[in-house]
Motif scaffolding. Structure first.
Motif, PDB file in Angstrom:
ATOM      1  N   ALA A 121       5.163   4.874   0.500  1.00 44.55           N
ATOM      2  CA  ALA A 121       4.927   4.590   1.924  1.00 44.55           C
ATOM      3  C   ALA A 121       5.464   5.754   2.761  1.00 44.55           C
ATOM      4  CB  ALA A 121       5.596   3.273   2.315  1.00 44.55           C
ATOM      5  N   ALA A 122       6.646   6.288   2.369  1.00 42.93           N
ATOM      6  CA  ALA A 122       7.271   7.355   3.163  1.00 42.93           C
ATOM      7  C   ALA A 122       6.431   8.642   3.133  1.00 42.93           C
ATOM      8  CB  ALA A 122       8.674   7.628   2.631  1.00 42.93           C
ATOM      9  N   VAL A 123       5.709   8.872   2.036  1.00 43.62           N
ATOM     10  CA  VAL A 123       4.922  10.127   1.948  1.00 43.62           C
ATOM     11  C   VAL A 123       3.544   9.967   2.618  1.00 43.62           C
ATOM     12  CG1 VAL A 123       3.770   9.841  -0.317  1.00 43.62           C
ATOM     13  CG2 VAL A 123       4.570  12.101   0.376  1.00 43.62           C
ATOM     14  N   GLY A 124       3.258   8.773   3.131  1.00 50.20           N
ATOM     15  CA  GLY A 124       2.046   8.601   3.938  1.00 50.20           C
ATOM     16  C   GLY A 124       0.916   7.841   3.261  1.00 50.20           C
ATOM     17  N   VAL A 125       1.181   7.177   2.121  1.00 53.09           N
ATOM     18  CA  VAL A 125       0.109   6.384   1.479  1.00 53.09           C
ATOM     19  C   VAL A 125      -0.212   5.198   2.377  1.00 53.09           C
ATOM     20  CG1 VAL A 125      -0.461   4.940  -0.523  1.00 53.09           C
ATOM     21  CG2 VAL A 125       0.735   7.116  -0.834  1.00 53.09           C
ATOM     22  N   ARG A 126      -1.507   5.016   2.662  1.00 51.19           N
ATOM     23  CA  ARG A 126      -1.909   3.943   3.583  1.00 51.19           C
ATOM     24  C   ARG A 126      -2.651   2.810   2.879  1.00 51.19           C
ATOM     25  NH1 ARG A 126      -1.928   4.260   8.718  1.00 51.19           N
ATOM     26  NH2 ARG A 126      -4.039   3.433   8.962  1.00 51.19           N
ATOM     27  N   ARG A 127      -3.116   3.086   1.668  1.00 52.56           N
ATOM     28  CA  ARG A 127      -3.785   2.016   0.920  1.00 52.56           C
ATOM     29  C   ARG A 127      -3.281   2.041  -0.524  1.00 52.56           C
ATOM     30  NH1 ARG A 127      -8.271   1.697  -2.602  1.00 52.56           N
ATOM     31  NH2 ARG A 127      -9.454  -0.253  -2.483  1.00 52.56           N
ATOM     32  N   LEU A 128      -2.821   0.885  -0.995  1.00 54.19           N
ATOM     33  CA  LEU A 128      -2.415   0.769  -2.388  1.00 54.19           C
ATOM     34  C   LEU A 128      -3.359  -0.224  -3.045  1.00 54.19           C
ATOM     35  CD1 LEU A 128      -0.105   1.860  -4.220  1.00 54.19           C
ATOM     36  CD2 LEU A 128       1.022  -0.335  -3.876  1.00 54.19           C
ATOM     37  N   SER A 129      -3.893   0.143  -4.197  1.00 53.70           N
ATOM     38  CA  SER A 129      -4.842  -0.719  -4.896  1.00 53.70           C
ATOM     39  C   SER A 129      -4.238  -1.150  -6.237  1.00 53.70           C
ATOM     40  CB  SER A 129      -6.138   0.060  -5.132  1.00 53.70           C
ATOM     41  OG  SER A 129      -7.016  -0.727  -5.882  1.00 53.70           O
ATOM     42  N   VAL A 130      -4.082  -2.451  -6.419  1.00 56.42           N
ATOM     43  CA  VAL A 130      -3.375  -2.986  -7.591  1.00 56.42           C
ATOM     44  C   VAL A 130      -4.374  -3.606  -8.563  1.00 56.42           C
ATOM     45  CG1 VAL A 130      -1.502  -4.489  -8.340  1.00 56.42           C
ATOM     46  CG2 VAL A 130      -1.555  -3.657  -5.981  1.00 56.42           C
ATOM     47  N   GLY A 131      -4.302  -3.214  -9.817  1.00 56.61           N
ATOM     48  CA  GLY A 131      -5.193  -3.777 -10.834  1.00 56.61           C
ATOM     49  C   GLY A 131      -4.687  -5.141 -11.280  1.00 56.61           C
ATOM     50  N   VAL A 132      -5.459  -6.177 -11.036  1.00 59.36           N
ATOM     51  CA  VAL A 132      -5.089  -7.539 -11.426  1.00 59.36           C
ATOM     52  C   VAL A 132      -6.036  -8.025 -12.528  1.00 59.36           C
ATOM     53  CG1 VAL A 132      -5.099  -9.941 -10.631  1.00 59.36           C
ATOM     54  CG2 VAL A 132      -3.956  -8.197  -9.272  1.00 59.36           C
ATOM     55  N   GLN A 133      -7.310  -7.870 -12.304  1.00 59.45           N
ATOM     56  CA  GLN A 133      -8.431  -8.247 -13.203  1.00 59.45           C
ATOM     57  C   GLN A 133      -8.725  -9.736 -13.182  1.00 59.45           C
ATOM     58  OE1 GLN A 133      -9.166  -5.440 -13.346  1.00 59.45           O
ATOM     59  NE2 GLN A 133      -7.368  -4.238 -13.773  1.00 59.45           N
ATOM     60  N   SER A 134      -7.682 -10.573 -13.286  1.00 60.15           N
ATOM     61  CA  SER A 134      -7.897 -12.025 -13.248  1.00 60.15           C
ATOM     62  C   SER A 134      -6.535 -12.671 -13.019  1.00 60.15           C
ATOM     63  CB  SER A 134      -8.467 -12.487 -14.585  1.00 60.15           C
ATOM     64  OG  SER A 134      -8.392 -13.897 -14.678  1.00 60.15           O
ATOM     65  N   PHE A 135      -6.542 -13.867 -12.410  1.00 59.56           N
ATOM     66  CA  PHE A 135      -5.292 -14.627 -12.292  1.00 59.56           C
ATOM     67  C   PHE A 135      -5.240 -15.734 -13.345  1.00 59.56           C
ATOM     68  CE2 PHE A 135      -5.531 -12.766  -7.986  1.00 59.56           C
ATOM     69  CZ  PHE A 135      -4.262 -12.206  -7.918  1.00 59.56           C
ATOM     70  N   ALA A 155       3.151  -6.781   0.083  1.00 58.87           N
ATOM     71  CA  ALA A 155       2.298  -6.819   1.285  1.00 58.87           C
ATOM     72  C   ALA A 155       3.139  -6.460   2.497  1.00 58.87           C
ATOM     73  CB  ALA A 155       1.691  -8.208   1.439  1.00 58.87           C
ATOM     74  N   GLY A 156       2.575  -5.650   3.370  1.00 61.21           N
ATOM     75  CA  GLY A 156       3.328  -5.238   4.550  1.00 61.21           C
ATOM     76  C   GLY A 156       3.880  -3.826   4.379  1.00 61.21           C
ATOM     77  N   SER A 157       3.994  -3.356   3.128  1.00 56.78           N
ATOM     78  CA  SER A 157       4.492  -1.990   2.928  1.00 56.78           C
ATOM     79  C   SER A 157       3.412  -0.952   3.241  1.00 56.78           C
ATOM     80  CB  SER A 157       4.951  -1.783   1.487  1.00 56.78           C
ATOM     81  OG  SER A 157       5.978  -2.674   1.162  1.00 56.78           O
ATOM     82  N   PHE A 158       2.132  -1.382   3.176  1.00 56.19           N
ATOM     83  CA  PHE A 158       1.019  -0.452   3.400  1.00 56.19           C
ATOM     84  C   PHE A 158      -0.002  -1.135   4.313  1.00 56.19           C
ATOM     85  CE2 PHE A 158       2.900   0.174  -0.707  1.00 56.19           C
ATOM     86  CZ  PHE A 158       3.147   1.543  -0.712  1.00 56.19           C
ATOM     87  N   PRO A 159      -0.691  -0.398   5.191  1.00 56.83           N
ATOM     88  CA  PRO A 159      -1.698  -1.041   6.048  1.00 56.83           C
ATOM     89  C   PRO A 159      -2.757  -1.780   5.221  1.00 56.83           C
ATOM     90  CG  PRO A 159      -1.277   1.199   6.799  1.00 56.83           C
ATOM     91  CD  PRO A 159      -0.511   1.033   5.519  1.00 56.83           C
ATOM     92  N   THR A 160      -3.148  -1.224   4.057  1.00 57.00           N
ATOM     93  CA  THR A 160      -4.129  -1.898   3.208  1.00 57.00           C
ATOM     94  C   THR A 160      -3.550  -2.093   1.810  1.00 57.00           C
ATOM     95  OG1 THR A 160      -5.903  -0.772   4.419  1.00 57.00           O
ATOM     96  CG2 THR A 160      -6.511  -1.840   2.351  1.00 57.00           C
ATOM     97  N   LEU A 161      -3.487  -3.366   1.393  1.00 58.82           N
ATOM     98  CA  LEU A 161      -3.096  -3.668   0.012  1.00 58.82           C
ATOM     99  C   LEU A 161      -4.302  -4.338  -0.643  1.00 58.82           C
ATOM    100  CD1 LEU A 161      -0.834  -3.675  -2.131  1.00 58.82           C
ATOM    101  CD2 LEU A 161      -0.251  -5.974  -1.366  1.00 58.82           C
ATOM    102  N   ASN A 162      -4.885  -3.649  -1.617  1.00 61.33           N
ATOM    103  CA  ASN A 162      -6.096  -4.128  -2.292  1.00 61.33           C
ATOM    104  C   ASN A 162      -5.750  -4.677  -3.672  1.00 61.33           C
ATOM    105  OD1 ASN A 162      -9.224  -3.971  -2.813  1.00 61.33           O
ATOM    106  ND2 ASN A 162      -8.289  -2.911  -4.541  1.00 61.33           N
ATOM    107  N   VAL A 163      -6.437  -5.752  -4.088  1.00 56.65           N
ATOM    108  CA  VAL A 163      -6.334  -6.165  -5.493  1.00 56.65           C
ATOM    109  C   VAL A 163      -7.711  -6.030  -6.146  1.00 56.65           C
ATOM    110  CG1 VAL A 163      -4.364  -7.722  -5.218  1.00 56.65           C
ATOM    111  CG2 VAL A 163      -6.647  -8.632  -4.952  1.00 56.65           C
ATOM    112  N   ASP A 164      -7.714  -5.469  -7.365  1.00 60.37           N
ATOM    113  CA  ASP A 164      -8.953  -5.325  -8.146  1.00 60.37           C
ATOM    114  C   ASP A 164      -9.099  -6.509  -9.080  1.00 60.37           C
ATOM    115  OD1 ASP A 164      -9.699  -2.842  -7.184  1.00 60.37           O
ATOM    116  OD2 ASP A 164      -8.893  -1.724  -8.897  1.00 60.37           O
TER     117      ASP A 164
END
Ligand code: SAM
Ligand code: SF4
Length: 415
Positions: A119-133, A161-170
């Motif tokens: 977050a400090a280096v400027g990442v605005r979207r983090l995408s997390v691999g989930v695949q299935s719950f 959630a909240g650490s990045f403007p966009t938190l994506n789950v795959d």
């Protein structure tokens, strides 16, 4: 996908329009049997040398006059070596000044020690691999032990959630033994999750991945892409709105994986692709070869294919509408009258089958068109998967045990 061998020491000439930058990090702590991407087991020493080469290649493109509008770091799992990753993003920002930065990760890396520096280096979207719950499917995918149970993933995602403007789950669908009830439970979780974006990918294979999937996850059952796609379109709205045919966001304006404003992109790192001014470039799949080329001041590019005008227009049509809307002003600025004149047949055909609407301002995908585009994009990515498989098949030993101390390939051997 046909790409000829070349040895291209210098980057291509920078194009006039905006360009996005993709950086490939192939390391993963555990390899998933279904995965068709260019990935290798994480080894600390190999990864340090690889990241150093990535930074050298960034400097090479900077000297060649490139500027980039956005940065996407994908893999593999870029967060395998978090300090190296942060140093590389910091350098990219220093050289190119981009502000839209997206990074892929896995649930086990959702820890403050990884997230805070990103977050400090400027990442605005983090995408997390989930695949299935669904824990049953996670076990079959060999992810349960390595990347966590459903309950652990939910806890980590909500905390991040909240650490990045966009938190994506795959998430993936049309998996062997995935029934409608399992998909519905995934949708229940997504709707209650604090992540503000979700991407749903149909399982895409190629020959060797299909064989591995059969032995680990089981035989592919009936094709449920259409049924499942309709289910999640219905259930995700109105809380989530589509941003591309497989990415849905709660927040309007969240960054998508797909950067609609740039037609051209540069990919750096082993096994990455670039598309610049109608030419597709591929970098070597050998990590040894990649590091060695870059240490001699060369790009990683060892494959190239130049497209005809018709193929470039078809590509603009496919990728443009993947983002749901293609504006006429943008198309005219880029292609003059060629787009409408040469693709009239495709535009008319899509309109007649109810896949697109057309008005004075834009062409837009309908829900039927979004489904059709999922099929078209899957075809496209499966052809990319076949190319990756061919490229990887000749260098199995190196990919199974990456050890960048030994130079396995002579410098000027392509691929
Ligand atoms: C290549 S991974 C990289 C990020 C991270 N390592 C992970 O596992 O998510 C990005 C996403 O690609 C998708 N993916 C991987 N293999 C796939 C396949 N065979 N078909 C469809 N999607 C796939 C998964 O949803 C995965 O989360
Ligand atoms: S899905 Fe992600 S973690 Fe699994 S092998 Fe592919 S890149 Fe690595």
């Amino acid at each position: 996908m046909r790409i000829g061998e070349v040895d291209q020491p210098r980057p291509p000439a920078p194009p006039a329009g905006p360009v996005s930058l993709y950086v490939h990090v192939p390391f993963c702590t555990a390899l998933c049997p279904f995965c068709t991407f260019h990935r290798v087991p994480f080894r600390e020493q190999a990864s340090s040398r690889y990241f150093a080469a990535l930074r050298d290649e960034l400097r090479l493109y900077h000297r060649a006059g490139f500027t980039f509008a956005s940065l996407y770091v994908g893999g593999g799992t870029p967060t395998c070596a978090p300090d190296e990753l942060v140093e590389t993003i910091a350098l990219a920002r220093e050289l190119f000044g981009m502000s839209e930065i997206s990074v892929e990760t896995n649930p086990t890396d959702l820890r403050p020690a990884v997230l805070e520096p990103l977050a400090a280096v400027g990442v605005r979207r983090l995408s997390v691999g989930v695949q299935s719950f669904d824990d049953r499917l996670l076990r079959a995918m060999e992810r349960y032990d390595h990347y966590g149970s459903s309950a652990e993933m939910i806890e980590r995602i909500d905390a991040a959630a909240g650490s990045f403007p966009t938190l994506n789950v795959d998430l993936m669908y049309n998996l062997p033994n995935q029934d409608p009830a399992s998909l519905e439970r995934d949708l229940d979780v997504v709707l209650g999750l604090r992540a503000n974006q979700v991407s749903f990918y149909p399982l895409m294979t190629a020959h060797s991945a299909a064989a591995k999937i059969r032995t680990t996850m089981g035989a592919q059952g009936p094709n449920r892409v259409h049924e499942f796609y309709r289910r999640f379109l219905t259930r995700l709205r109105p809380a989530f709105q589509p941003q591309s045919c497989w990415c849905f966001s709660r927040t309007v304006g969240a960054i998508d994986e797909y950067v609609v404003d740039a037609d051209d992109y540069v990919g750096i790192g082993s096994g990455a692709f670039s598309y610049v001014d109608g030419t597709l470039y591929a970098t070597t799949f050998s990590l040894n070869h990649y590091v060695d080329r870059v240490s001699h001041g060369y790009t990683g590019i060892t494959g190239r294919r130049t497209y005809s005008l018709d193929d470039r227009l078809k590509n603009a049509f496919l990728t443009g509408l993947f983002g749901l809307e293609l504006r006429r002003t943008r198309v005219r600025a880029r292609w003059g009258d060629d787009f409408e004149e040469r693709l009239r047949w495709a535009l008319d055909a899509m309109r007649v089958v109810g896949a697109i609407t057309e008005d004075a301002e834009a062409w837009r995908l309908t829900d039927r068109g979004m489904y059709l585009w999922v099929l078209l994009m899957s075809e496209f990515y499966e052809s990319v998967n076949r190319f990756r498989e061919t490229m990887r098949s000749g260098i199995r030993a190196e990919l199974e045990e990456p050890d960048l101390r030994e130079l396995a390939m002579p410098l000027r051997t392509a691929f």
